[in-house]
Design a protein around this motif. Structure first.
Motif, PDB file in Angstrom:
ATOM      1  N   ARG A 304       0.819  -1.220   0.000  1.00 45.20           N
ATOM      2  CA  ARG A 304       0.000   0.000   0.000  1.00 45.20           C
ATOM      3  C   ARG A 304       0.851   1.268   0.000  1.00 45.20           C
ATOM      4  N   GLY A 305       2.182   1.133   0.182  1.00 40.88           N
ATOM      5  CA  GLY A 305       3.033   2.312   0.234  1.00 40.88           C
ATOM      6  C   GLY A 305       4.412   1.951   0.751  1.00 40.88           C
ATOM      7  N   VAL A 306       5.052   2.890   1.442  1.00 43.19           N
ATOM      8  CA  VAL A 306       6.403   2.682   1.960  1.00 43.19           C
ATOM      9  C   VAL A 306       6.327   2.641   3.488  1.00 43.19           C
ATOM     10  N   ARG A 307       6.734   1.493   4.066  1.00 38.57           N
ATOM     11  CA  ARG A 307       6.613   1.339   5.520  1.00 38.57           C
ATOM     12  C   ARG A 307       7.832   1.946   6.221  1.00 38.57           C
ATOM     13  N   VAL A 308       7.569   2.613   7.319  1.00 39.00           N
ATOM     14  CA  VAL A 308       8.627   3.259   8.108  1.00 39.00           C
ATOM     15  C   VAL A 308       9.092   2.298   9.200  1.00 39.00           C
ATOM     16  N   LEU A 309      10.393   2.022   9.211  1.00 35.59           N
ATOM     17  CA  LEU A 309      10.931   1.219  10.317  1.00 35.59           C
ATOM     18  C   LEU A 309      11.030   2.068  11.573  1.00 35.59           C
ATOM     19  N   ASP A 310      11.540   3.288  11.424  1.00 31.17           N
ATOM     20  CA  ASP A 310      11.641   4.177  12.593  1.00 31.17           C
ATOM     21  C   ASP A 310      11.675   5.619  12.121  1.00 31.17           C
ATOM     22  N   ALA A 311      11.124   6.487  12.927  1.00 30.69           N
ATOM     23  CA  ALA A 311      11.222   7.941  12.702  1.00 30.69           C
ATOM     24  C   ALA A 311      12.073   8.493  13.832  1.00 30.69           C
ATOM     25  N   LEU A 312      13.197   9.109  13.500  1.00 30.79           N
ATOM     26  CA  LEU A 312      14.159   9.533  14.507  1.00 30.79           C
ATOM     27  C   LEU A 312      13.653  10.749  15.282  1.00 30.79           C
ATOM     28  N   GLU A 313      13.730  10.650  16.600  1.00 30.59           N
ATOM     29  CA  GLU A 313      13.253  11.744  17.453  1.00 30.59           C
ATOM     30  C   GLU A 313      14.001  13.036  17.151  1.00 30.59           C
ATOM     31  N   GLY A 314      13.253  14.128  17.110  1.00 29.54           N
ATOM     32  CA  GLY A 314      13.851  15.447  16.878  1.00 29.54           C
ATOM     33  C   GLY A 314      13.927  15.827  15.413  1.00 29.54           C
ATOM     34  N   PHE A 315      13.702  14.885  14.518  1.00 26.73           N
ATOM     35  CA  PHE A 315      13.764  15.182  13.085  1.00 26.73           C
ATOM     36  C   PHE A 315      12.358  15.596  12.592  1.00 26.73           C
ATOM     37  N   PRO A 316      12.291  16.249  11.416  1.00 27.37           N
ATOM     38  CA  PRO A 316      11.010  16.805  10.952  1.00 27.37           C
ATOM     39  C   PRO A 316       9.861  15.787  10.880  1.00 27.37           C
ATOM     40  N   ALA A 317      10.117  14.570  10.386  1.00 25.75           N
ATOM     41  CA  ALA A 317       9.028  13.593  10.245  1.00 25.75           C
ATOM     42  C   ALA A 317       8.468  13.216  11.614  1.00 25.75           C
ATOM     43  N   GLU A 348      12.128  16.503  -4.937  1.00 21.53           N
ATOM     44  CA  GLU A 348      11.418  17.555  -5.664  1.00 21.53           C
ATOM     45  C   GLU A 348      10.716  18.530  -4.717  1.00 21.53           C
ATOM     46  N   ALA A 349      10.555  18.113  -3.455  1.00 21.66           N
ATOM     47  CA  ALA A 349       9.758  18.917  -2.524  1.00 21.66           C
ATOM     48  C   ALA A 349      10.551  20.116  -2.002  1.00 21.66           C
ATOM     49  N   THR A 350       9.813  21.093  -1.489  1.00 22.00           N
ATOM     50  CA  THR A 350      10.447  22.287  -0.917  1.00 22.00           C
ATOM     51  C   THR A 350      10.561  22.114   0.600  1.00 22.00           C
ATOM     52  N   THR A 351      10.453  23.199   1.332  1.00 22.53           N
ATOM     53  CA  THR A 351      10.592  23.115   2.787  1.00 22.53           C
ATOM     54  C   THR A 351       9.325  22.605   3.464  1.00 22.53           C
ATOM     55  N   ARG A 352       8.226  22.553   2.737  1.00 26.15           N
ATOM     56  CA  ARG A 352       6.974  22.029   3.311  1.00 26.15           C
ATOM     57  C   ARG A 352       6.563  20.790   2.527  1.00 26.15           C
ATOM     58  N   ARG A 377      10.532  21.592   7.146  1.00 23.04           N
ATOM     59  CA  ARG A 377      11.966  21.314   7.214  1.00 23.04           C
ATOM     60  C   ARG A 377      12.754  22.430   6.537  1.00 23.04           C
ATOM     61  N   MET A 378      14.064  22.460   6.808  1.00 17.60           N
ATOM     62  CA  MET A 378      14.925  23.354   6.054  1.00 17.60           C
ATOM     63  C   MET A 378      15.204  22.695   4.701  1.00 17.60           C
ATOM     64  N   LEU A 379      15.580  23.500   3.729  1.00 19.53           N
ATOM     65  CA  LEU A 379      15.775  22.973   2.383  1.00 19.53           C
ATOM     66  C   LEU A 379      16.813  21.850   2.397  1.00 19.53           C
ATOM     67  N   GLU A 380      16.457  20.695   1.816  1.00 22.05           N
ATOM     68  CA  GLU A 380      17.299  19.501   1.702  1.00 22.05           C
ATOM     69  C   GLU A 380      17.609  18.844   3.046  1.00 22.05           C
ATOM     70  N   GLN A 381      16.941  19.294   4.106  1.00 26.72           N
ATOM     71  CA  GLN A 381      17.144  18.635   5.405  1.00 26.72           C
ATOM     72  C   GLN A 381      16.495  17.255   5.380  1.00 26.72           C
ATOM     73  N   PRO A 382      17.189  16.196   5.827  1.00 24.54           N
ATOM     74  CA  PRO A 382      16.563  14.862   5.860  1.00 24.54           C
ATOM     75  C   PRO A 382      15.388  14.849   6.828  1.00 24.54           C
ATOM     76  N   LEU A 383      14.387  14.029   6.492  1.00 28.19           N
ATOM     77  CA  LEU A 383      13.193  13.962   7.344  1.00 28.19           C
ATOM     78  C   LEU A 383      13.427  13.105   8.583  1.00 28.19           C
ATOM     79  N   GLY A 384      14.491  12.302   8.603  1.00 33.88           N
ATOM     80  CA  GLY A 384      14.740  11.426   9.747  1.00 33.88           C
ATOM     81  C   GLY A 384      13.946  10.137   9.667  1.00 33.88           C
ATOM     82  N   LEU A 385      13.722   9.646   8.458  1.00 24.95           N
ATOM     83  CA  LEU A 385      12.961   8.407   8.267  1.00 24.95           C
ATOM     84  C   LEU A 385      13.918   7.248   7.975  1.00 24.95           C
ATOM     85  N   ILE A 386      13.738   6.147   8.664  1.00 25.10           N
ATOM     86  CA  ILE A 386      14.451   4.910   8.341  1.00 25.10           C
ATOM     87  C   ILE A 386      13.404   3.921   7.841  1.00 25.10           C
TER      88      ILE A 386
END
Length: 418
Positions: A304-317, A348-352, A377-386
């Motif tokens: 159904r999509g892309v499953r997240v193993l972990d979202a790192l605390e403090g990161f945008p996601a 392709e996405a921007t800061t939002r 997020r800031m431009l090109e900042q990783p979302l913190g998704l594993i």
């Protein structure tokens, strides 16, 4: 009736001596080093900045002191004496066994082997019920610490399941420094009456087998120890895994303590706790591994999509509300079905970034509606998704590769083995 108030006062005084002992802080530094290694591993695996090492170290130290207080109360109430437990043999054998396999460092193995050897051959001369009672109390404390904090700081990894598939998993690793108070029986000691605590006739619960308690007085002895917990969760969440591990270990420790009490009154039964300690502990380890390896892995790709193993605390996601197990179905209105899709849409996405997310099936109560989350997020900042592994991803960890001796043997006689 136990004089609880007096006991609490003398135990807290002895525990304070253990905490201010420089050796306790040497153990704390060692544990900080171990946490630093775990954080470095996390950084190397996913290239993300890890939290400061002092945070998990301070949390583990505070938990270890509380665990030590609980363990000290149990030690004193049951009357476990450290006088004839063969501590030197216990440590020496535990370190040797660690060379075969890291999990054999546990005192349940070295204690059980030494106790069995002592019962069969008469050497070393040790008090088997007291030794096995100590092993039981240490595991009781460990089960409590696992119950309340075994899931903290779990590292997301890729692991190989029982069918050979590479799946997402969590590596659970915790260490605690433990100041704990035991008893020693001393003869010919004159203490002021106001420093002594009168105990009821039934005490001690575990009767000493090598000395007569009526010929001396029990003194409190503060000692320093460390407890550790390691596990791999493939078919369960870290939270579920720490619950099951804590329950198994608590049952093990209560049975071992009961057998130790029984053996202190009926010496012919001493072989029961001596055998139960290593065999029961090994059963728990192997059963836990089998449940994870043979169970249905939960951190696997979704159709159904892309499953997240972990979202790192403090990161945008994470700040936007994404959690472990969630499935990202769309980015800025475009559906995603693979890691590559997701990376291209994020590039392709921007800061939002607008994410459509299906909540984890493991969430209680189950949530079936898609959520719309906006990630700032800031431009090109990783979302913190594993993300969970796909295609040719390789495993990061294995359940156990053996200690130094096993690795040397495989390298020497099995050239193809890693």
């Amino acid at each position: 009736m136990l004089p609880w108030r007096q006991l609490a006062v003398v135990i807290l005084q002895a525990l304070a001596q253990a905490v201010i002992n420089p050796l306790f802080w040497v153990v704390v530094v060692f544990i900080a080093w171990q946490y630093q290694r775990l954080l470095q591993t996390r950084r190397q695996l996913f290239g993300v900045k890890s939290p400061q090492v002092w945070k998990p170290t301070l949390v583990a130290t505070a938990q270890g002191i509380v665990g030590g207080l609980v363990g000290s109360l149990i030690m004193v109430v049951t009357g476990i004496s450290l006088s004839h437990i063969g501590a030197v043999y216990l440590w020496a054998l535990a370190l040797l066994l660690m060379l075969i396999s890291p999990h054999l460092l546990c005192f349940s193995y070295s204690g059980g082997i030494i106790a069995t050897f002592s019962l069969i051959f008469g050497v070393p001369k040790i008090d088997v019920p007291q030794l096995m009672g100590l092993v039981a109390v240490l595991h009781m404390v460990e089960s409590l610490l696992i119950r309340f904090s075994g899931h903290l700081g779990a590292t997301p990894v890729y692991a190989q399941a029982g069918d050979g598939q590479v799946v997402g998993a969590f590596n659970l690793q915790r260490l605690w420094p433990i100041p704990i108070v035991g008893l020693v029986l001393a003869g010919g000691v004159n203490l002021p009456p106001d420093s002594m605590v009168a105990m009821p006739n039934w005490w001690p619960l575990i009767r000493p087998t090598l000395e007569n308690p009526e010929h001396g007085v029990y003194l409190l002895l503060p000692v320093i120890a460390a407890l550790g917990y390691g596990d791999l969760a493939l078919a369960h969440t870290p939270n579920q895994k720490r619950h099951s591990s804590a329950i198994s270990l608590a049952m093990f420790s209560f049975i071992l303590l009961g057998l130790s009490v029984l053996a202190s009154y009926f010496h012919r039964l001493s072989i029961l706790p001596a055998l139960f300690a290593p065999l029961g502990h090994e059963f728990i380890i192997r059963r836990g591994q089998a449940v994870e390896m043979q169970g249905k892995p939960i951190y696997v790709p979704s159709d159904r999509g892309v499953r997240v193993l972990d979202a790192l605390e403090g990161f945008p996601a994470y700040l936007a509300g994404v959690r472990s197990g969630d499935i990202i179905v769309a980015v800025n209105g475009t559906k995603v079905n693979s890691r590559r899709d997701l990376e291209e849409r994020l590039a392709e996405a921007t800061t939002r970034v607008h994410l459509e997310v299906l909540p984890s099936e493991l969430e209680m109560p189950p949530q079936r509606r898609t959520r719309s989350l906006t990630v700032e997020r800031m431009l090109e900042q990783p979302l913190g998704l594993i993300l969970v592994p796909e295609g040719l991803d390789q495993p990061h960890v294995r359940l156990e590769r053996g200690g130094w001796i096993i690795r040397w043997w495989r390298k020497r006689w099995e050239p193809g083995a890693k």
